[in-house]
Structure formats: C-alpha cells, structure tokens
Scaffold this active site. Sequence first.
Site, short mmCIF file in Angstrom:
data_model
loop_
_atom_site.label_atom_id
_atom_site.label_comp_id
_atom_site.label_asym_id
_atom_site.label_seq_id
_atom_site.Cartn_x
_atom_site.Cartn_y
_atom_site.Cartn_z
N ALA A 231 0.89 -1.27 -0.05
CA ALA A 231 -0.03 -0.02 -0.02
C ALA A 231 0.95 1.33 0.02
CB ALA A 231 -1.04 0.17 1.21
N ARG B 49 13.38 5.02 9.69
CA ARG B 49 14.15 5.40 10.90
C ARG B 49 13.47 6.70 11.61
NH1 ARG B 49 20.72 6.23 10.73
NH2 ARG B 49 21.14 6.40 12.75
N ASN C 160 14.03 -3.58 11.85
CA ASN C 160 13.84 -4.25 10.54
C ASN C 160 13.95 -5.60 10.73
OD1 ASN C 160 12.92 -2.24 8.19
ND2 ASN C 160 14.26 -1.08 9.63
N ASN D 159 14.82 -0.44 3.47
CA ASN D 159 16.24 0.04 3.92
C ASN D 159 16.19 -0.01 5.51
OD1 ASN D 159 17.74 1.06 1.82
ND2 ASN D 159 16.22 2.80 1.79
N HIS E 76 24.23 0.74 0.29
CA HIS E 76 23.18 1.63 0.18
C HIS E 76 23.02 2.70 1.23
CE1 HIS E 76 19.93 3.69 -1.89
NE2 HIS E 76 18.92 3.24 -1.01
#
Length: 328
Positions: free
Chosen positions: A18, A97, A110, A136, A192
Amino acid sequence: MNSPQNVSTKKVTVTGAAGQISYSLLWRIANGEVFGTETPVELKLLEIPQALGGAEGVAMELLDSAFPLLRNITITADANEAFDGANAAFLVGAKPRGKGEERADLLANNGKIFGPQGKAINDNAADDIRVLVVGNPANTNALIASAAAPDVPASRFNAMMRLDHNRAISQLATKLGRGSAEFNNIVVWGNHSATQFPDITYATVGGEKVTDLVDHDWYVEEFIPRVANRGAEIIEVRGKSSAASAASSAIDHMRDWVQGTEAWSSAAIPSTGAYGIPEGIFVGLPTVSRNGEWEIVEGLEISDFQRARIDANAQELQAEREAVRDLL
C-alpha cells in the site's frame, strides 16, 4: 512466439504493497516489464493488518487498468500466504528510521520484519524464487532475510543498488550532455548508504573514458556525494522520499536478473571475497546477469583511491552485521 495462454503464470510478491514505492512498482510488473510481455503474472500483496484497506484500493486500481497479463491479485497480512509459490519477491515494506533513533535500533527493528519474511520465503516460495530487498537498510535487511532462509541459496537474495547506479548515470549524463543509454561500465560499490562509492574509473561514453571528460575534483567533491546523498536531496525538495525512481530501479534490477544483460550493473549480492571484500555481507559490486544469475565482473585493477572507499563500505557493512548478529 508463445502466446500468454501457453506460458506459465509467474507469481510476484510485493511487501509494503500500500506504500508509495509499490504504487509505482505494481503497474510496471502487471504490464510485463519484469518477465516479458508474453508471461502472465499473479500479484500477491503483503501488508500489515492496518494497511490492508490501502492494499485493497491499490488492487482495485490494478484491476481497473485491465492489464492483459494480470491473472489474479491476492491481498493478505499473512507472509506464508503471500510467498506461497512466489517466483519473484520485492521486499519493499520496512520500518523507517525514527527521529533520534540509533542505526543499531533501526537494524534490529527491521530484523523483526525481514527475519520472519525470510522464513516464510524459505517455507513457501517456488524453487526459482528471486528476492530483491528494496526496504532500507537494504543490504543488511537482505542478509537477515537470507539467514532466515537456509534452504534458499544466498545468491537468490539481492539488495537494491540500482537506484544509486541510475543516479550515477543521470549525474554524468547531465554533466556531459549525453544520453543515459550511452554510458557503460559504471559501478556503485558497497552499501546503500551515504558511504557508498559511485565509481567512474572504468566508465565510458561513446567510446571515450569518462575520467578523461570530467575534472577529478568535480568527481570527488561533487559527483560522489551528490549521488550518495541524492535521496536526502529529493526529500528536501519534494517533501517526500523518492518512490517512483526507486520503483523504476527495482524493475530494472529484477528484469535484468531474470532476462539477462551483458551491460554492467550494480547489485548488492553476497560477497564471495572478490576484490578483498570479506564474505558474509551483501555488498554492491560490478555485475552482469547470465543464465538467471548475477556474475561479478572480475579482474578489475583497484587503485588506492578506490581501495579506501571500498574498504570503508565493507567495514560499515560488517558493523551492521555485528549489530544484528543475534538475528543471523
């Protein structure tokens, strides 16, 4: 040429379905941009319970788009159902974050998402599953998910560096007034994160070495930090994170992984020890895609300038791994 009726349907799971990235991503998948315009797809949308209504609305819009290749849409908060029979998975949903949150806490939070998803992939996905982690911190999220899926080869998990790769091409194209398709042999090494190393050492444009066309000071002082911090720059200007470009880069990555390419790309894959990078981390490397697998571009000469930046990324990724050691 096979008609869609004679080609097996590919099941594609998208988490965080979503969200803004998925809102761009799903239309591209349904349009055949990953598996090709002859291969039907079934979409499996995974969301947290409180966002299922949003995912339902996305599914309604997808159906209203009447894609010829779209066979079915499943919406669920159950990871086992979402990854059942999946041939490809885009792990987009992640916990952002929080203000003042330490990176170690972000990694741990995470881990609570990507560990269970990795286990669900291990237990339910198709044998040819390919998993691209977009959420991330992507490199270490991929490590966590892979560790939770011992029956799936680690090489079937990737983290996305393609957005950084595309950003590097864009900056060079703008600087030199050339088309993005003219550039070859660019690589973004490492993580990344702001530590990443966009490297033009081997890059060419129209047969010319890029290093002969740009000033070294511009490369070091403007290009590298501009690419590395582009996401933050977009947030400052747009007021929102880069979603459409992330989705487009995810499509580029998965398409090339599935269909193959001899063009260099940047992909975060499990380190094999190549270029002196320790094993046990997911790291951005120069790659080509052959027979459905990423292969590292070997034999590149590495200067002291490059070595320092590659090593800084390896050290950062090792520190992230240590922060989530109990999840591996």
